[in-house]
Design a protein around this motif. Sequence first.
Motif, mmCIF file in Angstrom:
data_model
loop_
_atom_site.group_PDB
_atom_site.id
_atom_site.type_symbol
_atom_site.label_atom_id
_atom_site.label_comp_id
_atom_site.label_asym_id
_atom_site.label_seq_id
_atom_site.Cartn_x
_atom_site.Cartn_y
_atom_site.Cartn_z
ATOM 1 N N GLU A 75 0.923 -1.143 -0.048
ATOM 2 C CA GLU A 75 -0.042 0.220 0.025
ATOM 3 C C GLU A 75 0.795 1.176 0.223
ATOM 4 O OE1 GLU A 75 -2.471 0.408 3.440
ATOM 5 O OE2 GLU A 75 -3.644 1.829 2.781
ATOM 6 N N THR A 76 0.453 2.271 -0.774
ATOM 7 C CA THR A 76 1.179 3.522 -0.709
ATOM 8 C C THR A 76 0.040 4.751 -0.808
ATOM 9 O OG1 THR A 76 3.042 4.723 -1.452
ATOM 10 C CG2 THR A 76 1.449 3.755 -3.242
ATOM 11 N N VAL A 77 0.477 5.818 -0.572
ATOM 12 C CA VAL A 77 -0.331 7.061 -0.500
ATOM 13 C C VAL A 77 0.012 7.993 -1.576
ATOM 14 C CG1 VAL A 77 -1.379 8.907 0.718
ATOM 15 C CG2 VAL A 77 -1.120 6.784 1.603
ATOM 16 N N LEU A 78 -0.719 8.380 -2.274
ATOM 17 C CA LEU A 78 -0.470 9.593 -3.462
ATOM 18 C C LEU A 78 -1.617 10.750 -3.441
ATOM 19 C CD1 LEU A 78 0.232 6.848 -6.030
ATOM 20 C CD2 LEU A 78 2.097 8.223 -5.350
ATOM 21 N N ARG A 79 -1.225 11.744 -4.214
ATOM 22 C CA ARG A 79 -2.253 12.834 -4.248
ATOM 23 C C ARG A 79 -2.866 12.640 -5.371
ATOM 24 N NH1 ARG A 79 -1.630 17.488 -1.235
ATOM 25 N NH2 ARG A 79 0.553 17.199 -1.024
ATOM 26 N N ALA A 80 -4.213 12.526 -5.408
ATOM 27 C CA ALA A 80 -4.988 12.455 -6.489
ATOM 28 C C ALA A 80 -5.161 13.428 -7.573
ATOM 29 C CB ALA A 80 -6.497 12.246 -6.109
ATOM 30 N N ALA A 84 -8.625 2.354 -4.233
ATOM 31 C CA ALA A 84 -8.200 3.651 -3.893
ATOM 32 C C ALA A 84 -9.073 4.128 -2.978
ATOM 33 C CB ALA A 84 -8.230 4.360 -5.075
ATOM 34 N N TYR A 85 -8.687 4.872 -1.651
ATOM 35 C CA TYR A 85 -9.626 5.403 -0.921
ATOM 36 C C TYR A 85 -9.092 6.378 -0.220
ATOM 37 C CZ TYR A 85 -6.825 1.961 1.431
ATOM 38 O OH TYR A 85 -5.783 1.427 1.924
ATOM 39 N N LYS A 86 -9.672 7.617 0.220
ATOM 40 C CA LYS A 86 -9.256 8.868 0.745
ATOM 41 C C LYS A 86 -8.619 8.300 2.007
ATOM 42 C CE LYS A 86 -11.147 13.520 1.733
ATOM 43 N NZ LYS A 86 -12.042 14.074 1.384
ATOM 44 N N VAL A 87 -7.461 9.098 2.220
ATOM 45 C CA VAL A 87 -6.763 8.782 3.607
ATOM 46 C C VAL A 87 -6.128 10.197 4.037
ATOM 47 C CG1 VAL A 87 -6.022 6.346 3.048
ATOM 48 C CG2 VAL A 87 -4.601 8.413 2.285
ATOM 49 N N THR A 88 -5.742 10.242 5.247
ATOM 50 C CA THR A 88 -4.964 11.529 5.621
ATOM 51 C C THR A 88 -3.613 11.365 6.241
ATOM 52 O OG1 THR A 88 -5.945 10.742 7.980
ATOM 53 C CG2 THR A 88 -7.294 12.495 6.705
ATOM 54 N N GLN A 89 -3.222 10.221 6.069
ATOM 55 C CA GLN A 89 -1.774 9.788 6.403
ATOM 56 C C GLN A 89 -0.941 8.947 5.367
ATOM 57 O OE1 GLN A 89 -1.127 8.376 10.186
ATOM 58 N NE2 GLN A 89 -2.361 6.587 9.831
ATOM 59 N N LEU A 90 0.400 9.068 5.594
ATOM 60 C CA LEU A 90 1.328 8.108 4.585
ATOM 61 C C LEU A 90 0.823 6.796 4.969
ATOM 62 C CD1 LEU A 90 4.527 10.175 4.831
ATOM 63 C CD2 LEU A 90 2.603 10.134 2.814
ATOM 64 N N SER A 91 1.096 5.825 4.365
ATOM 65 C CA SER A 91 1.093 4.475 4.494
ATOM 66 C C SER A 91 2.289 4.082 5.389
ATOM 67 C CB SER A 91 1.054 3.588 3.308
ATOM 68 O OG SER A 91 2.553 3.484 2.732
ATOM 69 N N GLU A 92 1.917 2.807 5.840
ATOM 70 C CA GLU A 92 2.900 2.294 6.722
ATOM 71 C C GLU A 92 4.157 2.065 6.178
ATOM 72 O OE1 GLU A 92 1.717 -1.374 8.463
ATOM 73 O OE2 GLU A 92 3.682 -1.854 9.338
ATOM 74 N N TRP A 93 4.212 1.653 4.938
ATOM 75 C CA TRP A 93 5.581 1.474 4.236
ATOM 76 C C TRP A 93 6.327 2.762 3.942
ATOM 77 C CZ3 TRP A 93 7.415 3.902 -0.055
ATOM 78 C CH2 TRP A 93 8.689 3.470 -0.631
ATOM 79 N N GLN A 94 5.540 3.755 3.582
ATOM 80 C CA GLN A 94 6.027 5.276 3.645
ATOM 81 C C GLN A 94 6.880 5.707 4.783
ATOM 82 O OE1 GLN A 94 2.681 6.829 1.502
ATOM 83 N NE2 GLN A 94 3.849 7.386 -0.050
ATOM 84 N N ARG A 95 5.890 5.613 6.022
ATOM 85 C CA ARG A 95 6.495 5.887 7.072
ATOM 86 C C ARG A 95 7.745 5.140 7.502
ATOM 87 N NH1 ARG A 95 1.121 5.737 8.876
ATOM 88 N NH2 ARG A 95 1.508 3.669 10.120
ATOM 89 N N LYS A 96 7.954 3.726 7.282
ATOM 90 C CA LYS A 96 9.137 3.099 7.490
ATOM 91 C C LYS A 96 10.411 3.469 6.598
ATOM 92 C CE LYS A 96 7.315 -1.228 9.040
ATOM 93 N NZ LYS A 96 6.867 -2.661 8.566
ATOM 94 N N PHE A 97 9.788 3.694 5.174
ATOM 95 C CA PHE A 97 10.760 4.322 4.144
ATOM 96 C C PHE A 97 11.534 5.529 4.774
ATOM 97 C CE2 PHE A 97 11.616 7.050 0.624
ATOM 98 C CZ PHE A 97 12.518 6.479 -0.002
ATOM 99 N N GLU A 98 10.619 6.410 5.357
ATOM 100 C CA GLU A 98 11.155 7.655 5.793
ATOM 101 C C GLU A 98 12.201 7.471 6.853
ATOM 102 O OE1 GLU A 98 7.737 11.192 5.325
ATOM 103 O OE2 GLU A 98 8.069 10.363 7.123
#
Length: 956
Positions: free
Chosen positions: A871-876, A922-936
């Motif tokens: 899972e990841t999070v992107l801007r629409a 795809a669904y609306k979210v308010t924060q980065l995905s878990e993978w993205q947080r670990k990536f950071e």
Amino acid sequence: MSVDYTPYSRARDFGTPEPESDRQVTLSVDGEEISVAEGTTVLRAAALAGINIPKLCATDSLEPFGSCRLCLVEIEGAKGMPASCTTQVREGMRVTTQTEALAKVRRNVMELYISDHPLDCLTCPTNGDCELQDMAGAVGLREVRYGYDGANHLDAEKDQSNPYFTFDPSKCIVCSRCVRACEEVQGTFALTIDGRGFESKVAASQDQPFMDSECVSCGACVQACPTATLTEKSLIEMGQPEHFVITTCAYCGVGCSFRAEMKGQEVVRMMPNKDGHANHGHSCVKGRFSFGYATHRDRITKPMIRDTIHEPWREVGWDEAFEFTARKLRGIQEKYGKDAIGGITSSRCTNEETYLVQKLVRAAFGNNNVDTCARVCHSPTGYGLKATLGESAGTQAFDSVMQADCIMIIGANPTDAHPVFASQMKRRLRQGAKLIILDPRAIDLVNGPHVKADYHLGLRPGTNVAVVNALAHVILEEGLEAKEFIAARCEAEAYEDWRQFVLDPQNSPEASEAETGVPAATVRAAARLFASVPNGAIYYGLGVSEHSQGSTTVMGIANLAMVTGNIGREGVGVNPLRGQNNVQGACDMGSFPHELPGYRHVSDPIVREAFGREWGVEIQPHPGYRIPNMFDASVAGQFKGLYVQGEDVAQSDPDTQHVTAALSALECMVVQDLFLNETAKFAHVFLPGSSFLEKNGTFTNAERRISPVRKVMEPLAGLEDWEVTQALANAMGYPMSYSHPSEIMDEIARLTPTFTGVNYAKLDRLGSIQWPCNAAAQSGTPTMHIEEFVRGKGLFRVTPYVPTDERTTRKYPLLLTTGRILSQYNVGAQTRRTESLRWHNEDVLEIHPHDAEQRGIEEGDWVGLQSRAGETVLRAVLTERVQPGVVYTTFHHPESGANVVTTDNSDWATNCPEYKVTAVQAYKVTQLSEWQRKFEVFTDEQTELLRKAQQSAEVS
Ligand code: SF4
Ligand code: SF4
Ligand code: SF4
Ligand code: FES
């Protein structure tokens, strides 16, 4: 240093383009007799005779315009003073270019120009390289009688919005060269001349700043401008170049030739080379302007080592790095066996470097565990074209498109991914060629300025084979096949089998319509069009290969070309648009685990014997690991050491979490690169790479064209990439002793039948060579399969459509497909370190407004994108470019994690990943995905470990 510099001079300009004619016309210019091709202008004929007629609005990259009136001449028997740029030569014509009357008119013209031009030559950036200045000198201008006080444009405001060039209208002479360059050369039509007479001025789009206009920053207008109105910012900052070196762009598979214009060791600007056979003097924003990464502060120029990936790096000398690496890799082989290590070659590196890496693996590592990033892009092309036509490469030169009557583009987006070729293609389309596009997305060419697709087959992702079969079905059913060609050139039995298969009603457009989403009538119309033109050419890209049936589609395309007789001459053919600069070369050079250079299978004892004799080793007869096998074996604990040159598998390969698990499990990971890329964050050894500006070698583009890469500056880390591989081989105990890449090419030529005629002296002489180049084709082969196919007779292959396992479900109801955009390149390691970031500083998710509405997603919202892989999070971004049910993103930024979502599904024949079809929600979210947080967190840790290494090196 060993660099051979040529003093800077402006490329010669003959005023008007070279006409295409075999007929010669003889005329005299100032008493000198000259024979030129029919259709040549007087201006060009004079230039060919060494007589330079003054000119301003004419240049040989553009059609003549006849607006400045500076190029007037006298022609015996003709009235007045005709403009030489718009007058064509005639047999027996007698031209005079210099008389008192002509000189007076020219001086008058120049006076008018100069009276509305700032006289700041001494502080002007193009001082000494300005055509207006040159012409003032050439016509002998000594005074300006009209004065400078009247109405003028001297206060016109500069447009500095574009990061790479300025527009200073106060210097504009309204010659229209920029406008015409944008239309004729680039095909974007972003510029116009606004207003009339004195009020006329150049305007971008609706008189907007360049940055807000339709301009794609190709630089054609800047190159065409005879004044300092349009000028490269790098030239303004650095001043005029002093010398230049001809080299080849290191971005995409078009392989544009450039003059690297230099001052000392610094690149002032990259100017497209007019003699470049792939680009004919044109460029795109990447090759022309995005070269700043080469000297970016993030470059790592010292070798570094560490024992585990969570400890700080230690900067060391080259020798220590080689000794450390060799000890680790040999240790792994002693403990786990010979096959526990391998290497990945790079499509970004030269042929010679790639050849050396596979040689290192086969000769020094003693196995065939070598693969390349073509695995994840065009490996199905190699398989599919070899199986049908007999050679793993495209059949044509780019110029061939100028003879095409119908162009079919399948799964490719040339204006973004192969921009210079796209410009050439658009030129042909404006001349009237027809266009058929098979793509789930409405790419720019579907409805571009002055170019529109006759048919857009907006198929559902994953249904290429069904559509290609349906096209063939119509051709056979309606008797449109090329019967004579098929009978003479193709294997009869295989054709008959294929014919029966294709004619099966299940392959009809009507039967497949529900599956493909393409109306049967559109398929029928497109098939009729393609089969009815004299010359039909097919161009395809990763939208064909990156599927579970990638190889099947490639074979289907070859079938389509053969059944319509579109192979073996100009204007036709099967043309894979190769992504990276040297992906064709990396494949040619034996980067695949089953093939030695020249696509010869390792199981062939004669081939093995030839290489074994030259290399002094015994070559293993069985294929080694492919990249996905390496990762699986690593996770399983059987594969422990990997040498990766110039690839970023942690970002570019599918199913990121599986890839990073594999990389984390390695005991010795060696990365050779320019930057600490995503893969290098998992490395134990970092060997600094050299950019294309820092080395000699060759790249091979999508049309099999081998072009020279020439060193214009010394390697920042002291070694060229091939020298690093060589030193590593020596440290491993396998001797290599090349003193120059030309010796590597000589060895390639000795061992590879399609390269026997290739050498650096010939490349210098011809500029570039399309392989095969051997005794039968001394200067290379622009068009393949002319008399017969490389395999003898063309082989139709049966191509049943098998739906991908990656189907939409209630849980994952959308299909994700991925692609590239113009300003960024692949993993973005280079382009993200240039001003091109201003066009694309994040990857976004394109979603159809209907799908967005159903999910309550609005423009700019953060959207969670989930597949069975991750899972990841992107801007629409809401757009109708994608059809309902399909979402689209790019993968230029590591933190966007597009490949966290893509799965391990792959092509049945080659394991090329199915990047183009992933079932997602795809669904609306308010924060980065878990993978993205670990990536950071991981990125912060690795950046800190690098910083510590650099700091402690400074202290010591
Ligand atoms: S840079 Fe290229 S696209 Fe932009 S205005 Fe100039 S020619 Fe047109
Ligand atoms: S910007 Fe340059 S090329 Fe364009 S009209 Fe002005 S002087 Fe001519
Ligand atoms: S089209 Fe490709 S090769 Fe040409 S300048 Fe652009 S990126 Fe470089
Ligand atoms: S150069 Fe011929 S009219 Fe301008």
